[in-house]
Design an enzyme around this catalytic site. Sequence first.
Site, PDB file in Angstrom:
ATOM      1  CB  THR A 142      -0.931   0.082   1.228  1.00 56.10           C
ATOM      2  OG1 THR A 142      -0.132   0.217   2.399  1.00 56.10           O
ATOM      3  CG2 THR A 142      -1.821  -1.146   1.338  1.00 56.10           C
ATOM      4  CG  HIS A 143       0.308   4.462   1.346  1.00 51.44           C
ATOM      5  ND1 HIS A 143      -0.193   5.744   1.385  1.00 51.44           N
ATOM      6  CD2 HIS A 143      -0.583   3.700   2.034  1.00 51.44           C
ATOM      7  CE1 HIS A 143      -1.328   5.752   2.091  1.00 51.44           C
ATOM      8  NE2 HIS A 143      -1.594   4.517   2.481  1.00 51.44           N
TER       9      HIS A 143
ATOM     10  CB  SER B  13      19.512   2.290 -25.340  1.00 49.15           C
ATOM     11  OG  SER B  13      20.253   3.462 -25.547  1.00 49.15           O
TER      12      SER B  13
ATOM     13  CE  LYS C  58      18.071   1.361 -19.893  1.00 49.19           C
ATOM     14  NZ  LYS C  58      17.528   2.648 -20.265  1.00 49.19           N
TER      15      LYS C  58
ATOM     16  CD  GLU D  46       9.379   2.450 -20.742  1.00 49.22           C
ATOM     17  OE1 GLU D  46       9.773   3.583 -20.476  1.00 49.22           O
ATOM     18  OE2 GLU D  46      10.048   1.619 -21.409  1.00 49.22           O
TER      19      GLU D  46
END
Lengths: 472, 472, 472, 472
Positions: C164-165, C286, C292, C299
């Site tokens: 949570t949070h 990348s 990468k 995304e």
Amino acid sequence: MKPSTIKKKDKKLWAGRFSEATDPLVDIFTNSISFDYRLLPYDLMGSLAHLNMLARQRIIPGPEAKRIRSGLLEIQKEWNQGKLTFPLEDEDVHMFVEKRLRKKIGPIAGKLHTARSRNDQVALDLRLYLRDQIRDLKMELQSLQKTILETAKNQGHLVLPGYTHLQRAQPVILGHHLLAYLEMFSRDQERLSEVFRRVNSLPLGSAALAGTSFPIDRTQVAQALGFSQISPNSMDAVSDRDFVIEFLSAASILMMHYSRMSEELILWSGLEFDFVEISDAFCTGSSIMPQKKNPDVPELIRGKTGRVYGHLLGMLTTMKALPLTYNKDLQEDKEPVFDTVETLLNCTRLLSGLWSNIRFKAEVMEKAAETGYLLATDLADYLVKKGLDFRTAHQVVGTIVAYALERNLELRDLSLATLKTFHSVFKADVNTVLNLASAMSQRNSQGGTAPQQVKKAIREMEMRICSLQFDL
Amino acid sequence: MKPSTIKKKDKKLWAGRFSEATDPLVDIFTNSISFDYRLLPYDLMGSLAHLNMLARQRIIPGPEAKRIRSGLLEIQKEWNQGKLTFPLEDEDVHMFVEKRLRKKIGPIAGKLHTARSRNDQVALDLRLYLRDQIRDLKMELQSLQKTILETAKNQGHLVLPGYTHLQRAQPVILGHHLLAYLEMFSRDQERLSEVFRRVNSLPLGSAALAGTSFPIDRTQVAQALGFSQISPNSMDAVSDRDFVIEFLSAASILMMHYSRMSEELILWSGLEFDFVEISDAFCTGSSIMPQKKNPDVPELIRGKTGRVYGHLLGMLTTMKALPLTYNKDLQEDKEPVFDTVETLLNCTRLLSGLWSNIRFKAEVMEKAAETGYLLATDLADYLVKKGLDFRTAHQVVGTIVAYALERNLELRDLSLATLKTFHSVFKADVNTVLNLASAMSQRNSQGGTAPQQVKKAIREMEMRICSLQFDL
Amino acid sequence: MKPSTIKKKDKKLWAGRFSEATDPLVDIFTNSISFDYRLLPYDLMGSLAHLNMLARQRIIPGPEAKRIRSGLLEIQKEWNQGKLTFPLEDEDVHMFVEKRLRKKIGPIAGKLHTARSRNDQVALDLRLYLRDQIRDLKMELQSLQKTILETAKNQGHLVLPGYTHLQRAQPVILGHHLLAYLEMFSRDQERLSEVFRRVNSLPLGSAALAGTSFPIDRTQVAQALGFSQISPNSMDAVSDRDFVIEFLSAASILMMHYSRMSEELILWSGLEFDFVEISDAFCTGSSIMPQKKNPDVPELIRGKTGRVYGHLLGMLTTMKALPLTYNKDLQEDKEPVFDTVETLLNCTRLLSGLWSNIRFKAEVMEKAAETGYLLATDLADYLVKKGLDFRTAHQVVGTIVAYALERNLELRDLSLATLKTFHSVFKADVNTVLNLASAMSQRNSQGGTAPQQVKKAIREMEMRICSLQFDL
Amino acid sequence: MKPSTIKKKDKKLWAGRFSEATDPLVDIFTNSISFDYRLLPYDLMGSLAHLNMLARQRIIPGPEAKRIRSGLLEIQKEWNQGKLTFPLEDEDVHMFVEKRLRKKIGPIAGKLHTARSRNDQVALDLRLYLRDQIRDLKMELQSLQKTILETAKNQGHLVLPGYTHLQRAQPVILGHHLLAYLEMFSRDQERLSEVFRRVNSLPLGSAALAGTSFPIDRTQVAQALGFSQISPNSMDAVSDRDFVIEFLSAASILMMHYSRMSEELILWSGLEFDFVEISDAFCTGSSIMPQKKNPDVPELIRGKTGRVYGHLLGMLTTMKALPLTYNKDLQEDKEPVFDTVETLLNCTRLLSGLWSNIRFKAEVMEKAAETGYLLATDLADYLVKKGLDFRTAHQVVGTIVAYALERNLELRDLSLATLKTFHSVFKADVNTVLNLASAMSQRNSQGGTAPQQVKKAIREMEMRICSLQFDL
């Protein structure tokens, strides 16, 4: 909004031609006094300037003007003392003032409304209000900028991973990262100043929509109220709310920036990243889980982004396809502005407090920067400097990364001999490349993360922040 | 987007560390070449400037730079000749250029990507594109402004009702009404210039996110490309899309103005208002109703307001809570910009055309201004000038209106005797007040509708429009 | 959109009363054929059903109907063979079909438009299209549900922190976490079915807006096209776009769910969380950083959320305050629907692929669940069961956590003796509480994370997913 | 929100592990009591049901449960008597109740929070609240539907122009026009019922996120509170806000309908259309123009459309990309719901009042229907019935309209001889076609405007409206 809260009221000031009283529900529905009472000090300020002009232009005799003025000043005093209450039956702040004035000084109160309409009056009040609030907001934002700059100065040398796609990309120093936010805020300051300039135009004197036949002098009023411009067209002046939308748009971008910063603070304060400790004073706990310490402040700021976007969209929708000039729809311009102002001021102050009380965990951050092949680009650049074309260098290093990954090694763990099996140009000097500190100091291009660049950028940013002007 | 449209492809240029090929659906989904091909001329422009700098800084040897340059120029030529097609497997415009270059000049094509990343490259391309488009848009808007100004000059004297709440309020002249729109457009021009200034900053040289270790010279590149600023922080430079949102926001306000104007054109061209005849060339008919002539152009412009608002909102949503720096989400920045640019250019051109071909029906307009007690305010002001306070005067006239309404009379139909029954101060001079022409010429306050004010305002507006600058 | 792309064209089919040709820019601006060609198969389907009814009702003689039918079928064949191109001068898909038909069979083509208008025709086409697409979308979503359910069945026992949070809160098992998403998708399926029901209503027969004087039989047409309802009011039928907005709203909520899932996939695939490895086939690299591997797919899905929200908002804006009935603004209804459909189908398919190729890192997940006091609530519940009130128990455990935190210990590291210093009721049985497996199996309330609950929930979910109906 | 309004307060109930007090600004910023106090009766209702279950399951001893119950009932009484005030330092409505209860009955108050968390508690409260409000809203909407139906029954025979593109298109009768709105509202009722079904699910028992180890019985609680479902997954239950977004979406569509109706009321009440007189009781005047009677109510309703759209967008934005489960961002779910509920209830009531007090001007409406060639389609249909294909008939009539337009004649003014010059098939029977009443009665297709159709549709609508269910 229960009908019972409205008392039976006297006839409306505008109701000469009406034969029926307004329906009580309509009174409640169309009233704006429940929120536009916030404009009262601005309404008085505007009325005083208007009155003085009317008197100087001999549209109202001096002695009468004097009585009206003293009445207005009395109301101002009552406001300052927190004595006023605002009954719904007074419709709006303008009618409230006129009725109150009438109670104090009798029917000559009615002379104050000579040569003006609520249409230009409310545009004036909202502009006066927003001018003040933008100034305040710019000052609070400057405080936040200074707080973050201070952090950048004190802890700017700490190393952490720079991310793209939320994947570790290249090491950066904290100062560099913080400067990215300071750049955003610099643009926010610029935008707010630009909005301010368009807010700062006097609509009063446009009357209902077409100007007035009284020999008013708008320049006098503009000077008295500190406006840098006078609205050149009365029909536009009473129906224009561009300044509201512009403000909400600048506010939305600012909230977007805050949401990005908040997202990072939330990520950084979780055990997975564990880069920062936010002070207890800026967190809250759980009603059920005793161990919880939640980053409520950045979470709520992130959540409030939706609220401000909503206000922007709401106002754009409201204005869509309205014919000229004033339409009652425009009454919907105030609440989103009031709420946005309050939200922005609070978020800005909270972030200032939070940043003043944050602790960075240098070791965790640096360790993260050392793990995950963040110097692979440096290795490729090394190969380029040895003569390879960049694309080939990229491929070579990609293969090296795949090799290391499989063996659970970092680049610095690979021997020169191993590297040579991937390309013969590797030499002993490759070691200097695979060192975090030296790698970062190499990224010395203008705006890059090399400490010397960042130091320079901090100095320049400090000057930019300190030279911000609020007597716009 | 059917999988079959992607051919089996060679390994990706960035795929050194990858052991598996990308899923064909992923190639289609993540590709941007299907829309970002529009950036090709800007990508080449940026690449040439980057290349020249690399050569001058001796990062790439001169002869190699020469070969790369000639390759790039060849691609530029192919674009200009409309020869290029953009296969989905090329991912994006940057990879397309690099691969095509490689086909032309071999592996040294790979040297062009030295000291840059797609992250700073795409930010550059989008800024170059938007800079051009804002210039175009400002010029098209200026044309529209001139067209409307011309109408104001030629037909500005026509009388029509000014409206509030879409109810007839006070008479105005057409020039005054049109100037209200010209004021809006003046603000739009200002906003576009301000956006332009923030677009006009060079991000190239920020590389992936942290700058580069190559000895680049960003000032050279900025000068070559005509940028007035260099982005001061590399992390901000690759993740900032404020300029996109600002543009969409300015665009939304402009569309809001167009929607208001369109609403009026639609109203005015219906039989109920019947103030204008829009040229056949700007209307269309019905597939079923032979008599129909529909104001499609203003309707569609009004409808497209939603489209542009949607783009603004979409982009704000996309940016919400993104951690630094570049995230793939940012790829969503292009289509809304392309579509907004196209929408705005079209709407602006169409409105110019429409206003050049509009016919005003002077008699209908004037008759409307004479009906509905539009001079009631003048009558109240008359009483004020005779010494009544405004509020009392308003009440008296309200009662007179109610009286006339019941008898289906206009104010000018009431005899002096009748008026006197409402208040004794009425004198014979009241007649001059109840005359349309004299009433309007009385509203001579600054920004008011009196013909002499409007004439002055038109002159000033003409100077403002003509002095607009586009070499921003 | 360059004027040159429009050829000089013959007079419009609706232009009997027009004396001037349409401006070329207007043709381009108001055309919809460039996107509504997608509706062609639906337009033909609708036309054939309309034609058959006209024939059966003897509104068109049988032999003529036969010729028209064969013409329509020919066009259908051309579409299926991918042979058609759609010139801008054909305005829209309806005019395209009518003109092409006329070329094939001569002027009797004109009889097809008897008793209908483009207003009811386009409403029909869009409903037919959307009906199909919703069916497809529901099936693709079902596939995704099955894929995730499969993961829940196979790897559902893995332990990870529940958050949570974004702070570790309580341990859960993966199956429980995945079921949360499956609950969301179940609601999405419900909503799509509800939208479908309102899409599935026949507008044809409403003609321009008021119905028709020809003796048509709408029931026949509805049956032929599989509609479950006939629109009861012609004015509503041609101006209603609720179904579009409802679809965009259901789509927005679905995208919101995808964005939440994507956010977690992005977090989990970073080195900080490191819970999953997404297959290379669903990531990209990348252009500059060789190491990468970016989670581009989630995304981009997260980014596309803004796009779909924008379409919803755009359409709501477009519809705001439109008077009845059809207005040209409604033409803006198609592109957002087309783009949303494509976006949703792609995102859904991509997520199915991604989830089929994901690897969970059991050890990392479990280790995370063991760190950060995730069993503090269990300890408090232990105290409650010993007789303390919950609030006091919470306080006691809070203090214990603070103590452990300071010493960098976990709860299980504290001896009974130590615990007793905080409260005397602690006994040896406290050990069973501080064990991950037993703690989780305790959370056995309905809908809780206890493995036996989750197993049951998976079984029930499987039945719900398998019983989804698409012949709605 | 000034810091001074927060008093120095006792330690938070959740603050066992905290060493520092919360910053006062944080208390103000994160508090929700200032608006969620509205949930108090629902919070008590939920707590009582929870308590009874805890007692029956022997999780709390009977006598203690009795004391807690009497404490809760006392608070309920205080609320009903309007005695409660809500200090900011109480954070939220849940903590307020717990603290107040503790004051009344001492520490055993703490037992009430056994086996629950604020996470499931707030989800419960909001669902209980919304369930009530949707019921109210549906009833108010039914009233409005009945009012409009009444108008349709009484004045439904009046003739007015039906419009497309805001141009006169074909004559319709008022009943037909009003039924279009009633169709919209029928869909709104359906949507609200569907939302209701998904609101009506019990989240309590999900505890923080993972369920609880206490032997609770959720079925008991669900029955006590009248829920038809129990949330099947605890992680979903505490983080799901689909029901909020769905409600806001249904609300947005409803407001869109109101905005369309308002637009028409505004148009119709201006002097140009002049179709209706809205009662004085639903209009307001001008502070400056004594003759003005403004349709403020429909204007403000139209304006408030933006407000509700904004709430929808805001909430969608807030939910975007939130990882599971509860995040503080969710606190932003309440204010938009409260404000939307209030806005919808008010707008609905106001419209009911307005429609009960509206006067239609039959002559003006009918005259408008007779002007502008509204029977041109009938003339074309006449030709089709004589054997022409529709497209040719359309062309012929288009030319006739152009001819009449030039001579300022209506179609009925043309002699048979004149008509024959356009086409030889015109016969004397053409006269029956060019008659308003007979033309309308011809449009007798299902859902058309013919009086007999409309009568039937009114009967059916009456049954639909009267059979609406609110015990959902």
